[in-house]
Write a protein that holds these residues in place. Structure first.
Motif, PDB file in Angstrom:
ATOM      1  N   SER A 166      45.155  40.224  36.113  1.00 17.97           N
ATOM      2  CA  SER A 166      43.851  39.743  36.557  1.00 17.97           C
ATOM      3  C   SER A 166      42.801  40.835  36.550  1.00 17.97           C
ATOM      4  O   SER A 166      41.613  40.571  36.378  1.00 17.97           O
ATOM      5  N   ARG A 167      43.224  42.092  36.727  1.00 11.20           N
ATOM      6  CA  ARG A 167      42.255  43.188  36.800  1.00 11.20           C
ATOM      7  C   ARG A 167      42.544  44.192  35.696  1.00 11.20           C
ATOM      8  O   ARG A 167      43.705  44.466  35.372  1.00 11.20           O
ATOM      9  N   PHE A 178      35.781  48.632  35.769  1.00 10.40           N
ATOM     10  CA  PHE A 178      36.926  47.898  36.291  1.00 10.40           C
ATOM     11  C   PHE A 178      36.444  46.495  36.636  1.00 10.40           C
ATOM     12  O   PHE A 178      35.446  46.337  37.349  1.00 10.40           O
ATOM     13  N   SER A 179      37.151  45.502  36.147  1.00 11.34           N
ATOM     14  CA  SER A 179      36.678  44.146  36.353  1.00 11.34           C
ATOM     15  C   SER A 179      37.842  43.162  36.319  1.00 11.34           C
ATOM     16  O   SER A 179      38.862  43.410  35.673  1.00 11.34           O
ATOM     17  N   ASP A 180      37.649  42.028  37.010  1.00  9.52           N
ATOM     18  CA  ASP A 180      38.625  40.942  36.962  1.00  9.52           C
ATOM     19  C   ASP A 180      38.377  40.017  35.778  1.00  9.52           C
ATOM     20  O   ASP A 180      39.231  39.189  35.442  1.00  9.52           O
ATOM     21  N   ARG A 188      39.882  46.002  26.542  1.00  8.71           N
ATOM     22  CA  ARG A 188      40.750  46.285  27.690  1.00  8.71           C
ATOM     23  C   ARG A 188      41.646  47.467  27.362  1.00  8.71           C
ATOM     24  O   ARG A 188      42.297  47.515  26.325  1.00  8.71           O
ATOM     25  N   SER A 191      45.841  47.396  32.468  1.00  8.02           N
ATOM     26  CA  SER A 191      45.910  46.289  33.415  1.00  8.02           C
ATOM     27  C   SER A 191      46.642  46.754  34.665  1.00  8.02           C
ATOM     28  O   SER A 191      47.576  47.568  34.579  1.00  8.02           O
ATOM     29  N   ALA A 194      44.298  45.899  42.164  1.00  7.25           N
ATOM     30  CA  ALA A 194      43.122  46.436  42.840  1.00  7.25           C
ATOM     31  C   ALA A 194      43.500  47.319  44.019  1.00  7.25           C
ATOM     32  O   ALA A 194      42.729  48.200  44.414  1.00  7.25           O
ATOM     33  N   LEU A 243      42.046  50.991  39.795  1.00  8.55           N
ATOM     34  CA  LEU A 243      43.203  50.279  39.254  1.00  8.55           C
ATOM     35  C   LEU A 243      44.476  51.047  39.595  1.00  8.55           C
ATOM     36  O   LEU A 243      44.544  52.273  39.432  1.00  8.55           O
TER      37      LEU A 243
END
Length: 329
Positions: A166-167, A178-180, A188, A191, A194, A243
């Motif tokens: 998801s992140r 950093f993003s969901d 990307r 992975s 959070a 992350l």
């Protein structure tokens, strides 16, 4: 962009400044040399002081200090950009081991300057001296990612392709994030989670808005405790934690032998100086000083050839005009 094509030396120079609220500037440490050093209140900004100097002592620059005051002439300025390597780290386990806390940039596949990678290592826990964390800093402005290499690709490192999650850490056109959810036109890179879990082995954070910091436990690890250690370490280094990974990146520095499961970290052209008018030859001073001394623009212009040739031809006679008779008395 603009290019000024004519400028006298007295108006051209570089000056360095440091400004701060009144009373907060550091001590100079020696008697000020007014020939190339200056300090005082900042014009137009009450309560602030400056200290500055010419770039070199004998720079022929008029009206020093010039660019920290109001000036009607054009000028340009430079601002500092954060580059690798980061500041050295202070070891917390005594006695420190050789090179502990020192960033290394040489010996890596940089493929140019500014540096794209820097490495370091540290023992972050005095109560666990056997615990070692390897640190790698990336500058995404010069270190991009690619799915595969071509003949022109300059490979800096290889890492495992990121799995689903998801992140993630993304290299976007605007910088690392950093993003969901994947930003537009972003790649990307990793992975993870959070927040740290009981199985964390490594972590990623941001130094400022530009640099990516990767921290991996490489010796003496205890996964159920290491997540919090990595979290504290990133905070102490001034990085924003973004992350946490239960599986390391599998980072291998250098070009090496890449597999289909690898994501490539490659050199890319980042911000920097660009040369204009590359077709114009650069000549040494003995060529241009002589020409400049002529000051050609002040020479009188020669008479046009057409005017000179026309003066040699006798113009036709003007038609006669009868003289007016005097009036009668």
């Amino acid at each position: 962009y603009g290019v000024h094509l004519d400028m006298n030396p007295g108006h051209t120079g570089l000056e360095f400044y440091r400004v701060a609220p009144k009373g907060q500037l550091p001590k100079l440490g020696h008697a000020m040399d007014s020939q190339w050093e200056a300090q005082g209140p900042l014009t137009g900004l009450d309560g602030w002081d400056f200290m500055g100097r010419r770039m070199i002592r004998l720079m022929n620059l008029m009206h020093f200090p010039r660019y920290v005051r109001t000036e009607s002439r054009d000028f340009f300025y430079l601002t500092r950009r954060r580059l690798l390597p980061p500041n050295a780290l202070s070891p917390v386990v005594s006695p420190p081991e050789p090179d502990e806390g020192k960033w290394q940039t040489h010996g890596l596949a940089q493929h140019g300057w500014p540096y794209a990678l820097a490495t370091n290592w540290l023992r972050p826990e005095p109560s666990r001296p056997q615990l070692k964390v390897t640190l790698v800093a990336f500058d995404p402005r010069y270190a991009g990612v690619a799915q595969q290499a071509t003949a022109a690709t300059l490979v800096l490192a290889r890492l495992r392709r990121p799995g689903a999650g998801s992140r993630g850490l993304y290299f976007a056109p605007s910088g690392p994030v950093f993003s969901d959810a994947p930003p537009k036109d972003a790649q990307r890179v990793a992975s993870g989670l959070a927040t740290p879990s009981a199985k964390v082995t490594s972590a990623l954070g941001l130094l400022g808005d530009e640099l990516v910091l990767y921290a991996e436990v490489t010796s003496g690890g205890e996964p159920q405790r290491d997540g919090l250690v990595l979290q504290r370490l990133l905070q102490q280094l001034g990085a924003s934690a973004g992350l946490y990974l239960e599986r390391p990146l599998g980072l291998r520095l250098g070009p090496g032998e890449a597999s289909s499961d690898d994501l490539l970290v490659v050199r890319q052209q980042g911000p920097g100086g660009r040369r204009f008018f590359s077709e114009t030859a650069i000549v040494p001073p003995q060529e241009w000083v002589r020409l400049q001394a002529k000051r050609v623009r002040y020479f009188p212009k020669p008479k046009a050839a057409s005017a000179a040739s026309a003066s040699a031809v006798t113009p036709p006679a003007a038609p006669s005009v009868p003289a007016a008779e005097p009036p009668s008395p």
